[in-house]
Design a protein around this motif. Structure first.
Motif, PDB file in Angstrom:
ATOM      1  N   ASP A  92     -13.211  -3.720  11.757  1.00  0.00           N
ATOM      2  CA  ASP A  92     -11.932  -3.757  12.443  1.00  0.00           C
ATOM      3  C   ASP A  92     -12.004  -2.905  13.708  1.00  0.00           C
ATOM      4  O   ASP A  92     -13.072  -2.400  14.075  1.00  0.00           O
ATOM      5  CB  ASP A  92     -10.806  -3.284  11.521  1.00  0.00           C
ATOM      6  CG  ASP A  92     -11.045  -1.871  10.982  1.00  0.00           C
ATOM      7  OD1 ASP A  92     -11.827  -1.115  11.613  1.00  0.00           O
ATOM      8  OD2 ASP A  92     -10.466  -1.518   9.938  1.00  0.00           O
ATOM      9  N   GLU A  93     -10.881  -2.742  14.367  1.00  0.00           N
ATOM     10  CA  GLU A  93     -10.863  -2.014  15.634  1.00  0.00           C
ATOM     11  C   GLU A  93     -11.241  -0.553  15.466  1.00  0.00           C
ATOM     12  O   GLU A  93     -11.709   0.087  16.415  1.00  0.00           O
ATOM     13  CB  GLU A  93      -9.465  -2.126  16.264  1.00  0.00           C
ATOM     14  CG  GLU A  93      -9.091  -3.556  16.660  1.00  0.00           C
ATOM     15  CD  GLU A  93      -7.693  -3.640  17.230  1.00  0.00           C
ATOM     16  OE1 GLU A  93      -6.985  -2.600  17.207  1.00  0.00           O
ATOM     17  OE2 GLU A  93      -7.308  -4.725  17.697  1.00  0.00           O
ATOM     18  N   GLU A  94     -11.053  -0.006  14.282  1.00  0.00           N
ATOM     19  CA  GLU A  94     -11.383   1.387  14.028  1.00  0.00           C
ATOM     20  C   GLU A  94     -12.814   1.573  13.547  1.00  0.00           C
ATOM     21  O   GLU A  94     -13.235   2.684  13.236  1.00  0.00           O
ATOM     22  CB  GLU A  94     -10.415   1.962  12.991  1.00  0.00           C
ATOM     23  CG  GLU A  94      -8.958   1.938  13.466  1.00  0.00           C
ATOM     24  CD  GLU A  94      -8.020   2.459  12.407  1.00  0.00           C
ATOM     25  OE1 GLU A  94      -8.507   2.771  11.284  1.00  0.00           O
ATOM     26  OE2 GLU A  94      -6.815   2.561  12.675  1.00  0.00           O
ATOM     27  N   GLY A  95     -13.570   0.469  13.488  1.00  0.00           N
ATOM     28  CA  GLY A  95     -14.969   0.555  13.087  1.00  0.00           C
ATOM     29  C   GLY A  95     -15.203   0.489  11.596  1.00  0.00           C
ATOM     30  O   GLY A  95     -16.338   0.660  11.136  1.00  0.00           O
ATOM     31  N   ASN A  96     -14.167   0.234  10.825  1.00  0.00           N
ATOM     32  CA  ASN A  96     -14.318   0.127   9.373  1.00  0.00           C
ATOM     33  C   ASN A  96     -14.618  -1.314   8.982  1.00  0.00           C
ATOM     34  O   ASN A  96     -14.132  -2.252   9.621  1.00  0.00           O
ATOM     35  CB  ASN A  96     -13.035   0.595   8.674  1.00  0.00           C
ATOM     36  CG  ASN A  96     -12.710   2.039   8.997  1.00  0.00           C
ATOM     37  OD1 ASN A  96     -13.594   2.900   9.018  1.00  0.00           O
ATOM     38  ND2 ASN A  96     -11.426   2.307   9.267  1.00  0.00           N
TER      39      ASN A  96
END
Length: 967
Positions: free
Chosen positions: A15-19
């Protein structure tokens, strides 16, 4: 059940947060050459879920959970047999578990339309062959989107039918309308061509009048009964698919007359639309006849609801607990890139079902397990090098369709590798077309073992040249499969075989030369068993095997027959030793050439019957006139027959040791989009050496032509001068080959053209005199340009976006109907049926007829005169000794414009009726050996959620009463 699994679409996505996304955990992917260099995980499988299904649906999550145990099975299978490729499990719930794990990418619309339950391997394994009559309501109430949904439902049903099934489609209102009028009262095989033909006719349906379902049901039952009595069709399951927006009656008298008490014909009812006024009647019809009822409200509902009938038809097989193994027809490996060649595959699959006794009568199908098998694996035990020149192996299915054959051409538009739509249903009679009575085909379809002989016309050089020969065919069945295997041997070849003994040391020494290569299409050694061997060429594998560097290598041409082990390797060593002296000869020629000599000869080459080749360049690679021709590893040996291309033509010229042939290289002029022949052409000079090997050279055409013109000016007179020569304007001189193609002409632009296109009158006279003969050939795999109507309408049944918007629009209309009059619906849907038609040129499969020409060998010289409009045109033709060439001198002062040129252009075969070609396709076929149409223990009460049925008790009890009184 809370369970995280590897979703093939979401793996390694963040996702956008890198998760990592949910169901998209880290999944290690490594390119693997055994799987076409695709990034895969050979330790785990992953799961694909169709876009139209919720990937966390409890039924899917539960199925993914219990099927995880297949991971160990897949890995163990691959460890035991490293030649295995894709293994998979297709669930009845819709998910698809694949090993090795691989990432799936959506299309440009973000959609993955793949549904394993709609694939042939799944349908064949899950169900038995079936005869199906589809009844479509086209009464006035079906106008608008309802008719659109009905057509899509029919199309989806057709998708579930295979080559072992038979069908017909009847539209009904007050009258019956066969979708294909030529098939009135019968069924047709559900191959691709037939299904596409019916799909085209579906667009012609329109809604009007009153629906008289009783007439349609009577017709369907009569058709199935009569067709079954003919002995044609599946002789297994039978079904009637009813697609309608309602039924005013249960029609129990019709079912009592035709179907009760045995209920051999299942009734599947599809209620179109949201209204449920007549739902009870349709539910009762399905339940009373061992079928299934479903309601389809939108286009998005079609696929999932159509699939329900497959689970019903699978019940008898599941109750019988029969793991019937099925094999599919051939298809192209879609995981290969365009530059990785063409690989034909087949799938072997079997059903997976619940063995719990308490659910046995329900016949719960869990899914289908399968694996892909390269077709070439089925042919590995055939000694290709013993088949002789023009010998080949082929295989067909139980329906007579080609599994593999050297004349199968599944692609078109060379360079783009587009698949022909009908490539998987090419009949053997369409390539072995000389067998007009289908003697060979029918014997193989019936799994017989025997021999058959006939004269055939083999084409080479992309159909330009023809060889007339007699083939001996040997055939038998392949045990454990529905396939039959054939081997064709060209009579006069393969009778004698060179065999010699040389030491391993001698052979290895001569294999070390850098100009030696082997045909990688042949299996000298099995390099697939161990990963460390897969990067080896066949030549490297042989060297490592003979020197003992790789003891795990298996270099056995015949796996099953110990007496033949190492035989091919021994022959390769023999050929290497025998052909080695020619390298010294080529070297001496190169050294003797002066620095200023004309570098006309560019390449010398040699090919042997064991796949060994030697190549010597007399110029640098960058100076080659035709670099594309000599991609040696790919083109010196023909993949179709696995014998040197240089043997294909000269091997038949028994009295002609010198064979010359023009090699064309096409270049595209992008500014004018006109293809023209490149000025620098190549010529190949071939010479046979007792059919043991062939040697040849490639030279510049310009160099050869210059030598020819020089020789033509030399005469035997004292002063060496000629009374008449090719320099005279009164004559035209040509050098043509035995198939009539021009090698040398005073007009350089005519080089490579057919002689009849340039001198039509002369060629016509040569045909009349018998110097040349015309041979008619047929191509049943051709592609012809045709003008088809294309629609600019705003919808497409296959476009998910249009389907979605159409469904939304329909729902909005339903809401509006509460407020306004009904006629607004017709206005709202008017754009769905109005189509702006235009003509669009497309390529479609067709049959063509075209000529080929060959010289009469016994005629060495001929002269003739042609009566033209106001003059006589004379000519002389003379064969050049020990070659396949002819010198033709033609009078240039008399013109025969009234005689048209003779061309080799193919002519499309037009059939009198639109369905005539499809009618010809009705040929002998062999039914699958197993049939599970019915089972007395089958629980038919699960027929579409009908627990609340309010049907009249007498009607419910009528089938039971009939059964009692019939005993």
């Amino acid at each position: 059940l809370q369970y995280e699994y590897f979703n093939a679409v979401l793996i390694n996505e963040r996702d956008e947060e890198g998760n990592y996304l949910e169901l998209g955990k880290e999944f290690i992917l490594v390119p693997n050459d055994h799987f076409n260099n695709l990034p895969v995980n050979i330790s785990l499988s992953d799961v694909q879920v169709p876009t139209n299904m919720y990937n966390k649906d409890p039924a899917i999550v539960n199925g993914v959970y219990w099927s995880e145990s297949l991971n160990k099975v897949f890995v163990d299978n691959f460890d035991r047999d490293p030649s295995l490729i894709w293994q998979y499990f297709g669930s009845a719930k819709g998910f698809f578990r694949q090993y090795p794990g691989i990432k799936w990418e959506p299309d440009e619309n973000g959609v993955i339309a793949f549904d394993c339950r709609n694939r042939k391997w799944y349908i064949q394994a899950a169900t038995s062959p079936k005869d199906v009559v589809i009844l479509v309501d086209v009464s006035g109430s079906m106008k608008g989107l309802r008719l659109t949904i009905a057509k899509q439902t029919v199309s989806s049903i057709l998708d579930t039918l295979g080559d072992d099934d038979f069908f017909n489609i009847i539209a009904y209102n007050e009258e019956l309308h066969y979708v294909e009028p030529c098939l009135n009262g019968t069924l047709v095989q559900a191959d691709r061509a037939n299904k596409e033909h019916f799909r085209e006719h579906l667009d012609k349906l329109f809604a009007k009048g009153i629906g008289m379902l009783d007439i349609a049901l009577n017709e369907a039952f009569n058709m199935l009964n009569e067709f079954n009595h003919t002995g044609q069709g599946s002789i297994c399951s039978q079904a009637i698919m009813l697609i309608t927006d309602g039924a005013v009656d249960t029609y129990d008298t019709i079912f009592a007359k035709y179907n009760w008490p045995d209920r051999k014909v299942r009734i599947f009812t599809y209620l179109i639309g949201r209204e449920a006024a007549f739902a009870d009647n349709l539910k009762w019809m399905a339940c009373a006849n061992k079928g299934f009822f479903t309601q389809i409200s939108t286009l998005a509902d079609v696929q999932e609801n159509v699939m329900e009938y497959l689970h019903v038809l699978s019940r008898p097989k599941v109750i019988d607990q029969e793991h019937d193994v099925v094999w599919t027809e051939a298809y192209i490996d879609s995981t290969l890139a365009d530059d990785q060649g063409l690989v034909l595959m087949t799938t072997v699959a079997m059903p997976v079902f619940s063995k719990q006794n308490e659910t046995r009568s329900k016949g719960i199908l869990l899914g289908v397990v399968g694996t892909d098998v390269p077709v070439k694996e089925l042919l590995k035990t055939i000694p290709k090098y013993k088949l002789g020149i023009h010998g080949y192996a082929f295989a067909i299915t139980n329906n007579g369709y080609i599994l593999t054959h050297p004349e199968l051409r599944p692609l078109y538009e060379e360079g783009k590798k587009r698949r022909k739509p009908n490539y998987s249903s090419v009949d053997l009679s369409e390539v072995e077309w000389e067998d007009r009575d289908d003697v060979l085909r029918n014997a193989m379809v019936n799994r017989k073992t025997g021999k058959f002989s006939m004269e055939v016309k083999k084409t080479v050089d992309k159909g330009k040249r023809v060889l007339v020969m007699t083939n001996d065919y040997y055939y038998t069945d392949i045990k454990g499969t529905p396939f039959s295997l054939g081997v064709a041997l060209s009579r006069g070849h393969g009778k004698y075989f060179f065999r010699g003994n040389v030491t391993v040391e001698e052979g290895l020494h001569d294999l070390e030369h850098p100009d030696v290569s082997l045909a990688d299409e042949w299996s000298y050694c099995n390099t697939d068993l161990h990963p460390e061997h897969r990067q080896m060429t066949q030549l490297e594998a042989i060297k490592h095997y003979l020197t003992g560097k790789e003891p795990l290598l298996q270099c056995k041409y015949f796996i099953k027959y110990a007496c033949s082990d190492k035989e091919l390797i021994q022959e390769v060593l023999f050929d290497a030793v025998v052909s080695a002296p020619i390298e010294a000869y080529w070297t001496s020629l190169a050294l003797n050439k002066s620095e200023n000599s004309d570098k006309g000869v560019e390449v010398a080459f040699l090919g042997t019957r064991t796949g060994l080749s030697r190549i010597n360049l007399f110029v640098g690679p960058e100076q080659l006139t035709n670099e594309d021709f000599f991609k040696w590893k790919e083109q010196l040996f023909s993949v179709a027959t696995a014998f040197p291309v240089s043997w294909e033509f000269p091997s038949r010229q028994l009295l002609t040791p010198l064979i010359l042939k023009i090699l064309w290289k096409q270049v595209a002029n992008l500014s004018s989009m006109i293809k023209e022949a490149e000025l620098q052409l190549s010529i190949v000079h071939l010479r046979r050496i007792h059919s043991f090997m062939s040697v040849g050279i490639q030279m510049k055409l310009e160099f050869f032509q210059r030598k020819f013109w020089t020789a033509s000016r030399q005469c035997a007179s004292l002063d060496g001068r000629c009374a008449i020569s090719c320099d005279d304007e009164a004559i035209n001189c040509y050098l043509i080959d035995n198939n009539g193609f021009i090698l040398v002409s005073e007009d350089y632009g005519q080089t490579g053209n057919f002689f009849g296109e340039v001198e039509g009158a002369v060629m016509n006279k040569l045909l009349t005199m018998g110097s040349f003969k015309r041979i008619t050939l047929y191509d049943y795999q051709a592609m012809c340009r045709t003008n088809k109507e294309s629609s600019d309408s705003a919808y497409s049944l296959l476009d998910p976006y249009n389907a979605f918007f159409a469904a939304v629009k329909w729902i909005m209309t339903e809401l509006i109907l509460f407020l306004v009059e009904f006629n607004l619906c017709s206005w709202w849907h008017s754009d769905l049926t109005a189509k702006a038609q235009r003509l669009k040129q497309t390529l479609e499969p067709c049959d063509t007829e075209y000529p080929a020409f060959v010289s009469e060998r016994t005629i060495k010289e001929t002269t003739g005169n042609i009566a033209c409009d106001d003059c006589f045109k004379s000519f002389v033709i003379q064969q050049i000794p020990s070659s396949n060439l002819f010198m033709v001198v033609v009078d240039n002062e008399c013109f025969c414009d009234s005689v048209p040129p003779i061309t080799m252009a193919p002519i499309e075969i037009r059939y009198i009726l639109s369905f005539a070609k499809l009618s010809e396709r009705i040929k002998i076929r062999r039914r699958p050996e197993s049939c599970h149409g019915f089972h007395p223990e089958e629980n038919a009460r699960e027929c579409g959620g009908v627990s609340g049925l309010s049907a009249k008790p007498p009607l419910v009890l009528l089938p039971l009463l009939l059964m009692i009184f019939s005993r």
